[in-house]
Design an enzyme around this catalytic site. Sequence first.
Site, PDB file in Angstrom:
ATOM      1  N   HIS A 241      48.818  58.327  27.560  1.00 44.67           N
ATOM      2  CA  HIS A 241      48.846  59.793  27.592  1.00 44.67           C
ATOM      3  C   HIS A 241      50.270  60.246  27.349  1.00 44.67           C
ATOM      4  CE1 HIS A 241      50.788  59.663  31.515  1.00 44.67           C
ATOM      5  NE2 HIS A 241      49.812  58.907  31.979  1.00 44.67           N
ATOM      6  N   ASP A 368      37.165  45.663  42.108  1.00 38.29           N
ATOM      7  CA  ASP A 368      37.907  44.544  42.694  1.00 38.29           C
ATOM      8  C   ASP A 368      38.257  44.849  44.155  1.00 38.29           C
ATOM      9  OD1 ASP A 368      40.524  42.939  43.276  1.00 38.29           O
ATOM     10  OD2 ASP A 368      39.682  42.005  41.491  1.00 38.29           O
ATOM     11  N   SER A 383      49.042  53.993  34.700  1.00 37.71           N
ATOM     12  CA  SER A 383      48.746  54.537  33.370  1.00 37.71           C
ATOM     13  C   SER A 383      49.201  53.560  32.299  1.00 37.71           C
ATOM     14  CB  SER A 383      49.469  55.874  33.171  1.00 37.71           C
ATOM     15  OG  SER A 383      48.950  56.856  34.010  1.00 37.71           O
TER      16      SER A 383
END
Length: 447
Positions: A241, A368, A383
């Site tokens: 992003h 997980d 990210s």
Amino acid sequence: MPCLSIKRLYVLFFLILLISGVLSPYTRSLVSLPAYQTAVVGEPLGFTLSMPPPLRKHIALEADRPGFLFWPGPASPPLVREPGQCYVHVKLFGVIPLRQVAVSAYPPVRVIPGGQAIGVLLRTQGVIVVGSAPVSSGNQARSPALEAGMHVGDVIIRINGKGVAAEDDVRQAVDAAGRAGQALLFEVKRGSRTLEIRVRPRLCPETGRYRVGLLVRDSAAGVGTMTFYEPRSKIFGALGHVIADADNSQGVEVAGGKIVEATIQAVRPGRRGQPGEKVGIFYGDGGLLGRIVRNTGQGIFGTLEREVTNPLYPQPIPVALVHQVRPGPAEMLTVLHGRKIEKFTIEIVRIKSGVLADGKNLVIRITDRRLLREAGGIVQGMSGSPIVQTGRLVGAVTHVFVNNPTRGYGIPAETMLRACGLLRSVDASGRSWVSLYQEGGIGSNAA
């Protein structure tokens, strides 16, 4: 009256046939064929037709370019044989057109997945106005720049015709103009517009300098995750992003930047309504990994200065196109401690079709147990963490659900590779077929 009733029965019978045809799985499979599709040479096209056996053997696929497709027959998927672009026509009996699909085919691309924690250092194009710092004068506190029409989020490009690159450039120009009794002409960018704003500095009794009442910033920094790099070109992608200024949420225009090695010291777990974060350290002058060239809505991209390794994936792996991604189990690569890249299990819950500018095509869920225990799910700093499914890079983590940190969004790897130029396909005019399609330059796809 009997004649009218018979006509009504005919109309009703026709409507029933029409509705049955529209709702049939065969018609739906035909309508659901994409108008535009990407493909990799040597792999099948990503669409299938559900047709009854008597009709299936009469379906034909024709490409505008001879040799573009290899199709043994209706029982097998069509294979792309060479890179380029063409139309693929779906026909019944080789004559009746059913559907037309614009196909862009690329040579196979292999990359090494990332997962490394990185420090991101950006130098902005111009100086960003991030707030106000009113100038005291008697009983008043004023911001001459804001009063003249400047806004938080504006990017100062020039002052009196001279380029601005750093915070000190603004301070020195303002103080010099104030002492000379002159006004300043600021050239600023506001979104896609460029404006000129004239401001007269005021003397600040607290500092003894002339000021215009602004807080400005010329750089941005933070911790993120590398997504991939291509060994031959040394191109890397990270974050998934845009890097936005924390004070105004606008994308930072890059004048220069770099990524450096980072070490994760701790993870603050995320909770409902309160996103967690990785706590990392990095040094601007040491551990240089690469130079940043672009800051885009699909991530940051640039070239590596030195070799980067991933012990979990030492060799390049294929990149999945969007139509090859499937809901189901996958793995995420990221760092929780130090510089150690680890695998964590996730589930791809949903794949949103189409091109989304916000990097939210994939909806993912953390499964997980250790990651949930130590981090609570997705946290800031993840990210760019690569997502791998069935041995292919399929995407990267981009956002977390604020009210549910076990879930988040991801961007397809295809989108990131297209943004950095590793997946590129153009027509004779130099425009990509994606652009032509979005502009309506590719012909009708009606059956």
